[in-house]
Write an enzyme that holds these catalytic residues in place. Structure first.
Site, PDB file in Angstrom:
ATOM      1  N   ASP A  64       5.061 -53.381 -14.988  1.00 24.57           N
ATOM      2  CA  ASP A  64       4.111 -54.295 -14.648  1.00 24.57           C
ATOM      3  C   ASP A  64       2.682 -53.698 -14.501  1.00 24.57           C
ATOM      4  O   ASP A  64       2.528 -52.589 -14.812  1.00 24.57           O
ATOM      5  CB  ASP A  64       4.384 -55.031 -13.218  1.00 24.57           C
ATOM      6  CG  ASP A  64       3.661 -56.555 -12.988  1.00 24.57           C
ATOM      7  OD1 ASP A  64       2.654 -56.674 -13.116  1.00 24.57           O
ATOM      8  OD2 ASP A  64       4.733 -57.396 -12.735  1.00 24.57           O
ATOM      9  N   HIS A  94       0.523 -58.294 -17.647  1.00 28.88           N
ATOM     10  CA  HIS A  94       1.010 -57.430 -16.757  1.00 28.88           C
ATOM     11  C   HIS A  94       1.209 -55.938 -17.404  1.00 28.88           C
ATOM     12  O   HIS A  94       2.182 -55.489 -17.164  1.00 28.88           O
ATOM     13  CB  HIS A  94       2.318 -58.037 -16.278  1.00 28.88           C
ATOM     14  CG  HIS A  94       2.149 -59.008 -15.219  1.00 28.88           C
ATOM     15  ND1 HIS A  94       1.491 -59.065 -14.179  1.00 28.88           N
ATOM     16  CD2 HIS A  94       2.189 -60.507 -15.657  1.00 28.88           C
ATOM     17  CE1 HIS A  94       1.613 -60.240 -13.594  1.00 28.88           C
ATOM     18  NE2 HIS A  94       1.725 -61.078 -14.367  1.00 28.88           N
ATOM     19  N   GLU A 154       1.217 -65.271 -17.061  1.00 25.62           N
ATOM     20  CA  GLU A 154       0.099 -64.996 -16.402  1.00 25.62           C
ATOM     21  C   GLU A 154      -0.929 -64.219 -17.455  1.00 25.62           C
ATOM     22  O   GLU A 154      -1.627 -63.136 -16.909  1.00 25.62           O
ATOM     23  CB  GLU A 154       0.288 -64.317 -15.077  1.00 25.62           C
ATOM     24  CG  GLU A 154       0.707 -65.291 -14.234  1.00 25.62           C
ATOM     25  CD  GLU A 154       1.122 -64.297 -12.725  1.00 25.62           C
ATOM     26  OE1 GLU A 154       1.058 -65.255 -11.654  1.00 25.62           O
ATOM     27  OE2 GLU A 154       1.684 -63.221 -12.607  1.00 25.62           O
TER      28      GLU A 154
END
Ligand code: ACM
Length: 684
Positions: free
Chosen positions: A190, A262, A326
């Site tokens: 991440d 990420h 995202e």
């Protein structure tokens, strides 16, 4: 277990027995079919356990569970009145089993090893319905035919935001196995870290696994005279050990390698992988959504394929999770080479480019015999072929996927986000501010009504996620997981028709006793808030003035050991004591923490409430009745003590008569750091 009770009642009526309302045995998750029979069987240290070599692992696991939880050590030997594990090819389904308890023994039959394993777990639960060690355990006679409702019964553990030891992960897997959970989605990469050793790219873990913790600039290592770094990674040997440990418990470890977003830790380690000319040079300790995306050039795909090749060699799971959530596309929009490639490929927008990106990785995985799974954002721009979806933004992603003929796992926020706290009260460890109770999880319906039966067959399971931005300590990761994992396990395993809230809660005390036998930290069955003090309140016992982004989180100190936890809205740290009796109150005393503002919240940072400060560290203010009401106290703050992470302050309060609401705020010299109230006391 309404239907179970009916069957039991019918049987007992036939036998003329009493207690038609006998409670369902405390088995979690509850078996699909359980029929009580006459009589009982007693297990003690002399009870033989009989099994073939193929079931030696399951037998050893069962013997170990019984020894550790009840102090009874069974031995493999032949003899009458035995516990027998046997294969029966007529039992279909890889996880199905049959369990017969008669006065003369117990027989567990299954077609496959997983079924035998789950049969022994059920037997162990039947033997541990009452707490405490005992030389003899009695189990009522019964017949069980059992198989799971869903194939994917998962938990996600985020080992990036905070890192857990191999020992912890093993204890976590053990606890999963005891509730028949069978997938660990292991979040390994991440923005805030890269935790998987990749031999071809050592900088991923040399650089990408370490960060200066937010607010930790004061934690200077005397050896290096630099801030102590936070982080860690799993060596390939450790990963193999964990994967084998999980496999012995019939748990598949599905690695999650995030892309295209990420990706900041990877981009910090290898800047050429990024989409901007000058990416950051250190891994960040901010939480939230960063804009760093992988590039879409062939060199970056070669890197990703190399990483996935080493990953597949470590993880035999059918699925590889590639994230996909995202991925804000600002950097792709701003990069001329990426725009040129997007247009050359004939795509109208970046979502289509992401879909192509994911499809290309999916084809690579497929060529190596694996299946791609990703978060529901990978549906944007078109579902990549063969992709399975983890639906987290509600269940709509799963519905879209199922209607398009794709498999999906339900993992919706907030109800299956176990980083949300479980209960009110000052004693809950840190987490997100929303409350997701055990009952909330149990009440989640994993059968979307908008799907046809055929479409619903594409819902392959459920998964709860333990994100660890706000869960620093291992014991708190376990606490956040249990007992909510038991509710998830029952949703995932037991038939929908058996769903019964009261019955589940009646079976859970025995499950908590089992947790205790293994020292497993866990949350409460139901909130039991402490009575409120008339003169002192914790932040968790005050109302919040707003609820934009509510967190119940720790500050950065003390550097080791437990830390105080502060409930607040990070956009507007402001608390209300409703109906405070101010008669005779002459002073206000408080404790507060100074928290790093380490949140990537984009333009919302502009919305953060900022009252100007008059003194270097800012002031605590008390307003009467409303937050715009008369200021009846102003208390200058000074730096917290590193040993406690708290600053204590007190000051006079203009005398008032009667009962009033009090609004508490802090002035703020800067956005970062900011004050969060811990306790407040009305002093007479
Ligand atoms: C997610 O919570 N971003 C999957």
């Amino acid at each position: 277990m309404k239907s179970v009770r009916l069957v039991a009642a019918a049987f007992l009526a036939l036998c003329g027995a009493a207690a038609a309302n006998a409670p369902a045995p405390s088995v979690v998750p509850y078996p699909a079919h359980l029929t009580p029979q006459a009589g009982e069987f007693t297990v003690d240290a002399t009870t033989p356990i009989v099994f073939d070599r193929a079931d030696a692992l399951a037998a050893a696991y069962f013997v170990d569970l019984l020894r550790r939880s009840r102090g009874i050590a069974l031995h493999r030997r032949t003899g009458a009145n035995a516990i027998t594990l046997r294969r029966d090819p007529s039992i279909g389904g890889t996880e199905a089993y049959r369990l017969d308890v008669t006065p003369h023994g117990v027989t567990i039959s299954a077609g496959r090893s997983a079924g035998v394993f789950y049969g022994t777990i059920t037997l162990w639960q039947l033997l541990t319905q009452t707490p405490g060690k005992s030389p003899r355990l009695v189990v009522p006679a019964m017949h069980i035919e059992d198989a799971p409702r869903f194939a994917w019964r998962g938990l996600l553990l985020d080992s990036v935001r905070h890192f857990q030891s191999v020992a912890f992960i093993k204890s976590f897997l053990d606890a999963m196995a005891r509730e028949k959970l069978n997938v660990l989605q292991w979040h390994l990469t991440d923005d805030q870290g890269w935790r998987l050793e990749i031999r071809k790219y050592p900088r991923l873990t040399q650089i990408g696994a370490w960060r200066v913790p937010a607010g930790g600039q004061g934690d200077i290592d005397p050896k290096t005279v630099k801030p102590r770094l936070y982080g860690g990674y799993y060596t390939q040997a450790q990963v193999r050990e964990i994967v084998a440990f999980a496999a012995a418990r019939h748990i598949a470890v599905v690695p999650e390698i995030e892309m295209p977003g990420h990706a900041m830790a990877a981009v910090v380690a290898y800047p050429r992988l990024g989409s901007v000319p000058n990416p950051p040079t250190a891994v960040s300790s901010d939480w939230g959504v960063f804009p760093y995306l992988y590039n879409v050039d062939d060199k970056t795909f070669a890197f990703l394929e190399d990483v996935l090749t080493e990953t597949m060699a470590l993880f035999p799971s059918a699925y590889i999770h590639v994230g996909g959530d995202e991925a804000v596309k600002d950097q792709w929009k701003a990069n001329p080479a990426i725009q040129a490639k997007m247009h050359a490929l004939g795509f109208a927008d970046e979502d289509a480019l992401q879909s192509w990106f994911v499809a290309r990785i999916g084809a690579f995985l497929k060529a190596h015999g694996r299946r791609l799974i990703g978060w529901d954002e990978i549906l944007q721009g078109g579902v990549p072929p063969d992709a399975t979806i983890t639906s987290w933004r509600g269940i709509d992603g799963a519905i879209t996927a199922a209607k398009a003929g794709h498999d999906a796992v339900l993992s919706p926020a907030p109800v299956l986000y176990f980083d949300n706290r479980q209960a009110e009260g000052a004693n809950e460890p840190s987490g997100r501010g929303a409350i997701v109770s055990l009952g909330d999880v149990y009440d989640f319906d994993p059968a979307p009504t908008s799907l046809s039966d055929a479409e619903r067959a594409h819902i392959i399971g459920v998964q709860a996620n333990i994100w660890t931005e706000h869960i620093r300590e291992e014991r708190n990761a376990a606490y956040a997981t249990f007992p909510r994992a038991a509710a998830l396990a029952e949703l995932a395993w037991s038939p929908a028709a058996m769903h019964d809230h009261a019955d589940f809660f009646a079976r859970m005390p025995a499950e908590l006793d089992r947790y205790a036998a293994f020292g497993l930290p866990h949350g409460p069955l139901a909130a039991d808030p402490a009575p409120l003090s008339p003169t002192i309140r914790d932040s968790h016992e005050l109302a919040l003035c707003s609820s934009a982004i509510v967190l119940s989180i720790e500050g950065p100190q003390p550097f080791t050991g437990p830390r105080p936890v502060f409930l607040h809205d990070i956009i507007n740290p402001c608390w209300i004591w409703k109906n405070a009796d101010l008669a005779g109150v002459i002073q206000i005393a408080l404790t507060a923490g100074l928290l790093p503002f380490n949140f990537q919240i984009g333009a919302d940072a502009e919305k953060v409430a900022r009252r100007p400060a008059a003194t270097p560290d800012g002031e605590f203010e008390v307003h009467l009745d409303t937050c715009d009401g008369a200021k009846i106290a102003t208390v200058p703050m000074s730096q917290p003590s590193p040993g406690t992470g708290l600053a204590a302050a007190r000051g006079p309060l203009a005398p008032q008569a009667g009962v009033h609401d009090l609004c508490f705020v802090f002035t703020r010299p800067a956005l970062d750091p900011y004050w969060a109230l811990h306790t407040v006391e009305l002093v007479h």
